[in-house]
Design an enzyme around this catalytic site. Structure first.
Site, PDB file in Angstrom:
ATOM      1  N   LYS A   1       0.334   7.983  -4.325  1.00 31.16           N
ATOM      2  CA  LYS A   1      -0.205   6.648  -4.595  1.00 31.16           C
ATOM      3  C   LYS A   1      -1.631   6.713  -5.145  1.00 31.16           C
ATOM      4  CE  LYS A   1       3.715   5.117  -3.185  1.00 31.16           C
ATOM      5  NZ  LYS A   1       4.298   6.260  -2.480  1.00 31.16           N
TER       6      LYS A   1
ATOM      7  N   TYR B   1      16.702   4.195   4.874  1.00 32.32           N
ATOM      8  CA  TYR B   1      15.292   4.448   4.595  1.00 32.32           C
ATOM      9  C   TYR B   1      14.560   4.892   5.865  1.00 32.32           C
ATOM     10  CZ  TYR B   1      10.391   3.763   3.584  1.00 32.32           C
ATOM     11  OH  TYR B   1       9.046   3.967   3.449  1.00 32.32           O
TER      12      TYR B   1
ATOM     13  N   TYR C   1      10.547  10.939   2.372  1.00 36.05           N
ATOM     14  CA  TYR C   1      10.667  11.083   0.910  1.00 36.05           C
ATOM     15  C   TYR C   1      10.931  12.529   0.489  1.00 36.05           C
ATOM     16  CZ  TYR C   1       8.571   6.426   0.767  1.00 36.05           C
ATOM     17  OH  TYR C   1       8.317   5.091   0.936  1.00 36.05           O
TER      18      TYR C   1
HETATM   19  C1  PLP Z   1       5.723   6.235  -2.121  1.00 33.48           C
HETATM   20  C2  PLP Z   1       6.211   7.608  -1.968  1.00 33.48           C
HETATM   21  C3  PLP Z   1       7.237   8.123  -2.785  1.00 33.48           C
HETATM   22  C4  PLP Z   1       7.987   7.301  -3.773  1.00 33.48           C
HETATM   23  O1  PLP Z   1       7.243   6.992  -4.909  1.00 33.48           O
HETATM   24  P1  PLP Z   1       7.558   5.617  -5.668  1.00 33.48           P
HETATM   25  O2  PLP Z   1       6.621   5.586  -6.784  1.00 33.48           O
HETATM   26  O3  PLP Z   1       7.369   4.530  -4.643  1.00 33.48           O
HETATM   27  O4  PLP Z   1       8.991   5.668  -6.089  1.00 33.48           O
HETATM   28  C5  PLP Z   1       7.606   9.436  -2.642  1.00 33.48           C
HETATM   29  N1  PLP Z   1       7.027  10.218  -1.716  1.00 33.48           N
HETATM   30  C6  PLP Z   1       6.063   9.775  -0.898  1.00 33.48           C
HETATM   31  C7  PLP Z   1       5.514  10.706   0.100  1.00 33.48           C
HETATM   32  C8  PLP Z   1       5.617   8.450  -0.996  1.00 33.48           C
HETATM   33  O5  PLP Z   1       4.660   8.022  -0.169  1.00 33.48           O
END
Ligand code: PLP
Length: 337
Positions: free
Chosen positions: A52, A266, A292
């Site tokens: 981010k 999720y 993720y």
């Molecule tokens: C937010 C996030 C993602 C996903 O990225 P997006 O741009 O929201 O699709 C992947 N990995 C981590 C660790 C994240 O915090």
């Protein structure tokens, strides 16, 4: 090949760029397939890092241009996006409110107490906690209105920072990956990346396409069915192409989503996630996360084992961060397996 002109966007430098691209020798050897590399978005220089940060460089630049003094965003209880937003706001002198949805049915007392939830507090964000299924856009609009009523100027960042402006960060990341692979003289054949709010996935596709790379991008969905996620990625990528005046003709064919690694939902990890986290920690000393990168690495491991890639190819895992969330999953990770 097109020229990417991102200079005209206002920006705040948060340490999101120039992350390392590294070879993974022990994991490559263990799996016995293609050469595996890792793009270390987890090493952005903002309060335990993550993907981010690149988005926030452009988003906070926009917030400043608009004269904002307070950042409002939202996510799940263990949102890495909320934590990086809180850190970015602190660094740049904005106030910050995060609206956190208890979206994940976790039995772990650490889930709501530790990890990112704790860091949000340490970083000084105001936290609004809401139950699962709450109408998040309405609640965020409410918070913003209350701030306006109190004389403040809020700037609302959507979930995951995935609008056109935030996604520019990952258009730039694609250019960075191509520059790094050129320098290492290893052509980038395939990327594997987690796909959530879609900005990371969409930005990478747009950047690779604009720069004439034929590298494939496999987006590993962390929640939505493939068709839903692909539409989200495709729409966002098309909007970014319009913004940057790039041709979008090849974009639909480049959007690939795999929803086979979501498991029960999720934020709910699977045995394959546990294996991925353990393997990468124990062979490379690199921490993944349960939400993720555990799922996207589980996909990569499966792809290699099932012979999807040729041995001479180079596969780059995009490590999007999230290791702070490990501390919210003690019940899942703390037991011997
Ligand atoms: C937010 C996030 C993602 C996903 O990225 P997006 O741009 O929201 O699709 C992947 N990995 C981590 C660790 C994240 O915090």
């Amino acid at each position: 090949m097109h020229h990417l002109d991102l200079q005209r966007y206002p920006r705040m430098f948060l340490g999101g760029t120039h992350t390392p691209l590294e070879y993974l020798p022990r994991l490559t050897k263990l799996l016995g397939g293609p050469s595996l590399f890792i793009k270390r978005e987890d090493c952005s220089r903002l309060a335990t890092g993550g993907n981010k940060t690149r988005k926030l460089e452009f988003l906070l630049g926009d917030a400043q241009r608009q004269g904002a003094d307070t950042i409002v965003t939202s996510g799940a209880t263990q949102s890495n996006h909320a934590r990086q937003t809180a850190a970015a706001a602190a660094k740049m002198g904005f106030q910050c409110t995060v609206v956190l949805e208890a979206r994940v049915p976790s039995m772990d007392p650490q889930y709501s107490a530790s990890g990112n939830a704790l860091l949000d507090k340490v970083l000084g964000a105001s936290i609004v906690s809401v139950p699962s299924g709450a109408d998040m856009p309405a609640l965020v609009a409410d918070v913003a209105q209350r701030l306006r009523d109190a004389g403040r100027s809020p700037y609302v960042i959507p979930v995951g920072g995935s609008n056109v402006i935030g996604t520019l960060g990952f258009v730039e990341c694609a250019a960075e990956i191509l520059a790094q692979t050129a320098e290492l003289q290893v052509p980038a054949d395939h990327l594997v990346v987690a796909s959530g709010s879609a900005g990371t996935h969409a930005g990478l596709i747009v950047g690779l396409d604009a720069l004439g790379s034929s590298c494939t991008v496999s987006g590993i969905s962390v929640g939505a069915p493939s068709s839903v996620q692909a539409e989200k990625v495709g729409h966002l990528a098309a909007a970014v192409c319009r913004e940057l005046e790039l041709p979008a003709g090849d974009i639909p064919a480049r959007v690939r989503v795999d929803d086979e690694f979501i498991g029960p939902g999720y934020g709910l990890p699977t045995p394959a996630v546990r294996e991925a986290i353990d393997l990468v920690a124990r062979h490379e000393g690199i921490l993944l996360d349960p939400v993720y990168t555990g799922k996207s690495m589980a996909a990569l491991i499966h792809y290699v084992r099932s012979g999807r890639y040729a041995k001479h190819e180079n596969v780059i895992f995009v490590h999007t961060g999230g290791s702070a969330a490990l501390f919210g999953y003690e019940l899942f990770l703390g037991q011997p397996q």
